[in-house]
Design a protein around this motif. Sequence first.
Motif, short mmCIF file in Angstrom:
data_model
loop_
_atom_site.label_atom_id
_atom_site.label_comp_id
_atom_site.label_asym_id
_atom_site.label_seq_id
_atom_site.Cartn_x
_atom_site.Cartn_y
_atom_site.Cartn_z
N LEU A 73 0.68 -0.69 -0.28
CA LEU A 73 0.43 -0.12 0.28
C LEU A 73 0.80 1.01 -0.06
O LEU A 73 0.63 1.79 0.54
CB LEU A 73 -0.83 0.13 1.33
CG LEU A 73 -2.07 -1.15 0.97
CD1 LEU A 73 -2.52 -1.36 2.48
CD2 LEU A 73 -2.57 -0.84 0.09
N ASP A 74 1.90 0.75 -0.59
CA ASP A 74 2.85 2.51 0.03
C ASP A 74 3.15 2.95 0.85
O ASP A 74 3.42 4.15 1.08
CB ASP A 74 2.85 2.99 -1.50
CG ASP A 74 2.97 2.53 -2.59
OD1 ASP A 74 3.87 1.58 -3.18
OD2 ASP A 74 2.06 2.17 -3.93
N MET A 75 3.09 2.58 2.24
CA MET A 75 2.89 3.03 3.64
C MET A 75 4.62 2.55 4.09
O MET A 75 4.19 3.07 5.01
CB MET A 75 2.14 2.58 4.57
CG MET A 75 0.58 3.36 3.58
SD MET A 75 -0.29 2.61 4.99
CE MET A 75 -2.45 3.31 3.99
N LEU A 76 4.93 1.72 3.90
CA LEU A 76 6.08 1.65 4.49
C LEU A 76 7.57 0.53 3.56
O LEU A 76 7.14 0.75 2.11
CB LEU A 76 5.80 0.38 5.13
CG LEU A 76 6.88 0.21 6.18
CD1 LEU A 76 6.67 0.86 7.55
CD2 LEU A 76 6.23 -1.31 7.08
N ALA A 77 8.75 1.14 3.26
CA ALA A 77 10.02 0.66 2.46
C ALA A 77 9.47 -0.67 2.57
O ALA A 77 9.78 -1.25 3.38
CB ALA A 77 10.96 1.86 2.87
N THR A 78 10.55 -1.56 1.33
CA THR A 78 9.94 -2.58 1.54
C THR A 78 11.22 -3.29 2.32
O THR A 78 11.41 -4.60 2.93
CB THR A 78 11.01 -2.60 -0.27
OG1 THR A 78 10.01 -2.54 -1.06
CG2 THR A 78 10.84 -4.83 -0.30
N GLU A 79 12.65 -2.29 2.65
CA GLU A 79 13.21 -3.38 3.51
C GLU A 79 12.86 -3.66 4.56
O GLU A 79 13.59 -4.09 5.96
CB GLU A 79 14.89 -2.21 3.52
CG GLU A 79 14.32 -0.67 3.62
CD GLU A 79 14.47 0.08 2.88
OE1 GLU A 79 15.08 1.21 3.35
OE2 GLU A 79 13.96 -0.25 1.42
N ASN A 80 11.78 -2.93 4.91
CA ASN A 80 11.43 -3.17 6.66
C ASN A 80 10.44 -4.41 6.72
O ASN A 80 10.80 -5.37 7.32
CB ASN A 80 10.29 -1.97 7.14
CG ASN A 80 10.77 -0.54 7.12
OD1 ASN A 80 10.83 -0.40 8.29
ND2 ASN A 80 10.83 0.45 6.53
N LEU A 81 10.60 -5.25 5.55
CA LEU A 81 10.49 -7.14 5.14
C LEU A 81 11.39 -7.70 6.19
O LEU A 81 11.10 -8.21 6.53
CB LEU A 81 10.08 -7.52 3.78
CG LEU A 81 8.68 -6.73 3.49
CD1 LEU A 81 8.75 -6.94 2.05
CD2 LEU A 81 7.50 -7.31 4.34
N LEU A 82 12.72 -6.89 5.65
CA LEU A 82 14.06 -7.89 7.36
C LEU A 82 13.55 -8.03 8.10
O LEU A 82 14.38 -8.51 9.20
CB LEU A 82 15.00 -6.94 6.69
CG LEU A 82 15.42 -6.98 4.96
CD1 LEU A 82 16.69 -6.01 4.71
CD2 LEU A 82 15.25 -8.06 4.43
N TRP A 83 13.05 -7.34 8.73
CA TRP A 83 12.23 -7.54 10.46
C TRP A 83 11.61 -8.82 10.44
O TRP A 83 12.23 -9.19 12.06
CB TRP A 83 11.34 -5.81 11.39
CG TRP A 83 12.62 -5.09 10.70
CD1 TRP A 83 11.87 -3.38 10.09
CD2 TRP A 83 13.42 -4.16 11.74
NE1 TRP A 83 12.77 -2.97 10.66
CE2 TRP A 83 13.66 -2.78 11.55
CE3 TRP A 83 13.48 -5.05 13.26
CZ2 TRP A 83 15.06 -2.57 12.66
CZ3 TRP A 83 14.77 -4.47 13.98
CH2 TRP A 83 15.21 -3.10 13.48
N ILE A 84 10.99 -9.56 10.14
CA ILE A 84 10.61 -10.15 10.17
C ILE A 84 11.46 -11.67 10.68
O ILE A 84 11.70 -12.49 11.38
CB ILE A 84 9.71 -11.38 9.16
CG1 ILE A 84 8.85 -11.80 8.97
CG2 ILE A 84 10.76 -11.60 7.55
CD1 ILE A 84 8.04 -11.92 10.30
#
Length: 267
Positions: A73-84
Amino acid sequence: MKTRAITGFFFIAVLIAVVLFGPYAFIPFFTLVGVYSVYEFYEMVQSGQTKPLWAIGIFSALLGLCLLSLVLLDMLATENLLWIFAFAFVLYIAALFRKTVSVIHDIAYTLFGLLYVAIPFGLFICLGFVSGTYDPYIPLGFLILLWTNDTGAYLAGKSFGRRKLFERISPNKTWEGFIGGLVLAVAVSLNLARYFDSLVSWQWLTMAIIIGSFGTLGDLVESMLKRNTGVKDSGKLLPGHGGLLDRFDGLLMAAPLVYLFLKFFVF
């Protein structure tokens, strides 16, 4: 049979409505379906020897799908997925405090639940955005082809089924059913381009072949899992149908492959 038919009708109606209502209905709904399916998986594999860390696994699935949703939804940068990936370390540390029979099995099944269930549901959600913006007709077309493959396989298997496909895993599945499902999915795919112009005919046709082939394999993999764990259904949420995993087993293998096909060869 009546209960199964009524449940199936309303379930399909809800899925179609959710997809067409837009991303703010589509994303939360399939996020919850994915998380609940992870829960069903952990319940299914839990035994005296194996006890997945289900709380961490379910929270990881929820967090991962929520982060993915915000990225789409373009509310967060893709690299934030790395937190998982941080939750893998939480899992390892939590396992140190366990006193179960086989902690390694517990860790392995916890991670496998995410790999087998959560990631495919995440990629199915991504199908709605594979063109760059939300397009409901790609995930809707996927579901239609999945349903027609199942219907064709059932009708052909019931009418002409003779040669067993994988008798050791699923005694009722036949080669005739597999071919019948694939043929019906292909036939429907050739007409989808007339109503859903998101893709052209050869792209819908390729999707149908992927879904017809690997959707069936996904069904067989779940049957193998249920046979291995000694359960008949993954759950009891849907009267006459079992659990959500029983309804989406074909999606688990087909959705990632369809997403890769569209991402690398279409968009």
